[in-house]
Design an enzyme around this catalytic site. Structure first.
Site, PDB file in Angstrom:
ATOM      1  N   GLY A   1     -47.700  44.509  87.646  1.00 48.16           N
ATOM      2  CA  GLY A   1     -48.024  45.774  86.995  1.00 48.16           C
ATOM      3  C   GLY A   1     -49.448  46.187  87.327  1.00 48.16           C
ATOM      4  O   GLY A   1     -49.696  47.286  87.782  1.00 48.16           O
TER       5      GLY A   1
ATOM      6  N   GLN B   1     -53.413  32.305  87.757  1.00 45.97           N
ATOM      7  CA  GLN B   1     -54.005  33.612  87.471  1.00 45.97           C
ATOM      8  C   GLN B   1     -55.365  33.752  88.143  1.00 45.97           C
ATOM      9  O   GLN B   1     -55.705  34.808  88.682  1.00 45.97           O
ATOM     10  CB  GLN B   1     -54.171  33.803  85.958  1.00 45.97           C
ATOM     11  CG  GLN B   1     -52.905  34.197  85.243  1.00 45.97           C
ATOM     12  CD  GLN B   1     -52.448  35.569  85.671  1.00 45.97           C
ATOM     13  OE1 GLN B   1     -51.638  35.701  86.570  1.00 45.97           O
ATOM     14  NE2 GLN B   1     -52.963  36.603  85.061  1.00 45.97           N
TER      15      GLN B   1
ATOM     16  N   GLY C   1     -59.402  35.754  78.247  1.00 42.51           N
ATOM     17  CA  GLY C   1     -58.440  36.154  79.269  1.00 42.51           C
ATOM     18  C   GLY C   1     -58.805  35.619  80.636  1.00 42.51           C
ATOM     19  O   GLY C   1     -59.967  35.351  80.938  1.00 42.51           O
TER      20      GLY C   1
ATOM     21  N   GLU D   1     -58.074  39.008  84.988  1.00 39.68           N
ATOM     22  CA  GLU D   1     -58.857  39.935  85.808  1.00 39.68           C
ATOM     23  C   GLU D   1     -60.172  39.360  86.314  1.00 39.68           C
ATOM     24  O   GLU D   1     -60.716  39.816  87.314  1.00 39.68           O
ATOM     25  CB  GLU D   1     -59.096  41.223  84.997  1.00 39.68           C
ATOM     26  CG  GLU D   1     -57.762  41.914  84.724  1.00 39.68           C
ATOM     27  CD  GLU D   1     -57.825  43.011  83.680  1.00 39.68           C
ATOM     28  OE1 GLU D   1     -58.045  44.155  84.061  1.00 39.68           O
ATOM     29  OE2 GLU D   1     -57.625  42.712  82.480  1.00 39.68           O
TER      30      GLU D   1
END
Ligand code: MOS
Length: 756
Positions: free
Chosen positions: A250, A651, A715, A718
């Site tokens: 996405g 990630q 997180g 990113e």
């Protein structure tokens, strides 16, 4: 010193560790590699028709003619939807009532605002017939010259950048500090238009049943999508059921429902049958968002000892003519380096493009490659090693707010990464290293950072009389592994083994898990799950400790521990009772509770919350051809509690590969005359393939930050891009002595003096 915040919100009776922290493989991995994972476009309700978009080949003007008769006359074509016959909408697609609402092109008129804008939808019995029908429309236009690029129109200061950030931020007197700095750099960097290019294109299968709507579509934000569709069609959100169990990527482009997805729903309404609409790859370059181009001027001042005195970061970017999203690229300069004077500012132009959007690390990615390049240039101006320069200047507290943050973690990342990479052997000057084959070798460094955000979410937990558990929240797995990591949190929250917990996710009828964006999904949905688990366990504990037939009678709510499907007395673990026994005696088949999560405003008012990292890159450059090969990238990251180290590493790798891609590959080339993207395909829009990816290492500091949330989750989606892009660019300088300030760096940027 700011006061310590204690972990009072962590429920004392739940012990963590048996599932959280385990390097489990993706629970849906086998489904994916065997082709049994059902993505949106794999669905095919009985009677489904195919819809194909016709898109504009001009970037500005109006559509004067569409040969609807020719398209309709084509065998298999059922209908053609244009602005003349599209179903009415309850809401103006150009309305914008909040910053998370983007204006959509839903055939509201004959205007063309960008290339590849939808201008009609052809609906047919087969995909082939719809495609052929769309080709027969032969649109005619009244075209105006498109405005392309950062100098195409008059610039202005946007009212806000990103989502609601101020366009200008200032602390101290930057001009005065620059004027008296003994070392100065003034450099301008450019980043290109980039496209999300998820493997799975935007797709929708929509079926109406009266005023109830059933949808299969990839979504990073089910509740937001549901709300937006409800508004556009004038129905209540409960009438809309969205399934989004798997997303093929996405990167932000599926965060909000896009125009083409809504057109699929409108087409289904027009023909009264289920409709499937899938964007072709080239149609992704327009109506579903992109990363805006930037031109960034950085002026940095330092004193004779290499201490920063001023950072001025000015960004020029572009948005569409009809909507507002401004890439917040300068914001990264208020979070990283401890300069006494800092100013960030943005200006923008409006051009004939689809509206830009969040694209993985929006602002941080673009800003990072410029800031980390400029910091490297400043180190060079001071005659200092880039790591020594950063160690002297990284911020101990967030510079612009003065709030404490995890600077110790950043220092650890510099140390760990440098050690692992072998940075101490780096010669100071450029063009000093060669490999056996005679290629130039360079080493570069970049600092990584990303805010630790949290949105709002809710989850529902159930314990059943057979001792099993259920956890429900409408989370989004884009490939990052959310449904695995969140299930791990669910199992620990319920005090059960993973196999005993049914984890339901990915549909809009479940509690809202918040948007999967801002690298905040694990923290946001995870904390709701954790709280729901704690709430249901607390109910079980009430049942047991208040019942004199239970071995836990009188233990009190805070005096029990949940583990392996049993509650234990905290002070005497020899006394315990299973969930099944507690529910059985109470005559209950199940017990349920809900949990919510949201950022803690008290903690946020005291602390600045970020994940940090340091990335070290090696490149080899062919001195004759200028070809660049990244060979080694080592990143050290501190991003809070690691829920699943295998998924987190993956990630971080994904982000680091994107950083390489940012520095060396990605670039949408916009034709100045037509306003069209010349390389709107995966052959010519370069993204790295395996052969482009260097050896990667991601070291994870196990960071305990009790302030971000009770589980300490930050997180990792990113942050990997930040730091890496600059590190690669800095390594290219170190290999060649050539400072390239326009990205991606290309062979022709490295035309070098003949090699000796
Ligand atoms: Mo992301 S750009 O927050 O999906």
């Amino acid at each position: 010193m700011a006061p310590e915040i204690t972990l009072a919100r962590a429920p004392l009776h739940v012990r963590h560790g048996s599932n959280i922290g385990q390097p489990l493989t993706r629970r849906d991995g086998v489904l994916k590699v065997t082709g049994r994972a059902r993505y949106a476009a794999d669905n095919h309700p009985a009677g489904t028709l195919y819809a194909v978009l016709a898109v504009s080949s001009i970037a500005r003007g109006r559509v004067t003619f569409l040969d609807v008769q020719a398209a309709k006359g084509h065998p298999g074509v059922v209908d053609v939807m244009t602005h003349d016959n599209r179903p009415p909408l309850a809401e103006d697609p150009d309305a914008k009532t909040n910053p998370f609402m983007f204006r959509l092109d839903l055939l509201q008129n004959d205007q063309v605002r960008y290339a590849n804008q939808p201008i009609a939808v052809v609906i047919a019995e087969t995909l082939e017939a719809a495609t052929e029908g769309a080709a027969l429309l032969s649109p005619q236009y009244e075209a105006q010259p498109p405005r392309v690029g950062l100098d195409a129109s008059e610039s202005f200061v946007p009212p806000s950048v990103g989502i609601g950030n101020p366009p200008r931020v200032q602390r101290g007197d930057v001009e005065a500090a620059l004027a008296t700095s003994s070392r100065r750099i003034d450099a301008t960097y450019e980043t290109p238009v980039q496209y999300h290019n998820a493997m799975e294109p935007h797709a929708i299968v929509a079926a109406w049943d009266g005023d109830a709507l059933s949808i299969d579509t990839p979504s990073q934000g089910l509740a937001l999508a549901q709300g937006r569709i409800a508004g556009l069609f004038g129905i209540s959100p409960e009438k809309i059921h969205i399934r989004s169990p798997f997303l093929g990527g996405g990167f932000g482009s599926k965060g909000l429902i896009s125009g083409p997805q809504v057109l699929g729903i409108m087409a289904a309404r027009l023909v009264g049958r289920p409709v499937k609409l899938v964007l072709r790859r080239e149609q992704m370059y327009g109506p579903v968002g992109h990363r805006a181009p930037t031109r960034q001027r950085l002026r940095i001042g330092a004193d004779r000892d290499g201490r920063l005195t001023a950072i001025d970061h000015h960004v020029k970017t572009a948005s569409s003519t009809f909507d507002d999203f401004f890439e917040p690229a300068a914001d990264i300069s208020h979070t990283l380096y401890a300069s006494p004077a800092i100013a960030t500012s943005h200006e923008a132009v409006r051009i004939d493009t689809g509206t830009p959007m969040f694209m993985r690390a929006p602002g941080e990615a673009t800003g990072s490659i410029a800031l980390e390049s400029a910091i490297d240039e400043a180190a060079q101006a001071c005659g200092m090693d880039p790591l020594a320069f950063r160690l002297k200047n990284y911020a101990e507290v967030e510079p612009i707010s003065g709030k404490p943050f995890s600077s110790k973690a950043l220092r650890d990342c510099y140390a760990q990464g440098a050690e692992r990479f072998g940075w101490s052997r780096r010669p100071l000057a450029a063009r000093q290293m060669r490999d056996e084959a005679g290629f130039l070798v360079g080493w570069g460094l970049g600092t990584a950072t990303f805010p630790a955000l949290m949105f709002q979410a809710e989850a529902r937990a159930v314990v059943r009389s057979d001792g099993s558990g259920l956890m429900e929240t409408g989370a989004h797995d884009m490939g990052q592994g959310a449904s695995t990591a969140l299930a791990q949190i669910a199992a620990d929250g319920l005090g059960l083994e993973l196999e005993q917990v049914e984890f339901r996710t990915g549909t809009s009828d479940l509690p809202d898990a918040g948007i999967a964006g801002g690298s905040a999904h694990t923290a946001t949905a995870g904390m709701a799950i954790h709280n729901a688990g704690a709430a249901v366990i607390a109910k079980l504990a009430d049942l047991a400790t208040g019942d004199e037939r239970s071995p836990l009678f009188g233990a009190g709510n805070a005096g029990v521990v949940a583990r392996g499907g049993r509650l234990f007395r905290r002070d005497d673990e020899g006394r315990s009772e299973s969930y099944a026994a507690i529910l059985g005696r109470a005559g209950l088949t199940e017990i349920e509770a809900r949990g919510k999560s949201a950022a803690d405003p008290t903690a946020q008012s005291i602390y600045a919350m970020y994940a940090h990292g340091a990335v070290f890159a090696e490149v080899r450059v062919d001195p004759d051809l200028g070809q660049i090969r990244p060979t080694r990238v080592v990143g050290a990251f501190a991003a809070g509690r690691v829920i699943n180290p295998r998924l987190v590493r993956s990630q971080l790798f994904g982000g680091m590969i994107w950083g390489v891609s940012f520095a060396l590959h990605e670039h949408a080339v916009i034709d100045r005359r037509s306003g069209r993207t010349l390389n709107a395909n995966l052959a010519e829009y370069h993204v790295p393939v395996n052969a482009d990816v260097p050896s990667l290492e991601a070291l994870m500091s196990d960071e305990h930050d009790p302030h971000v949330n009770a589980l300490g989750i930050k997180g990792v989606g990113e942050i990997g891009i930040t730091g890496t892009a600059g590190a690669v660019a800095n390594a290219v300088w170190h290999a060649t002595g050539i400072r390239v300030r326009r990205f991606p760096i290309r062979i022709d940027d490295l035309a070098m003096p003949a090699s000796d």
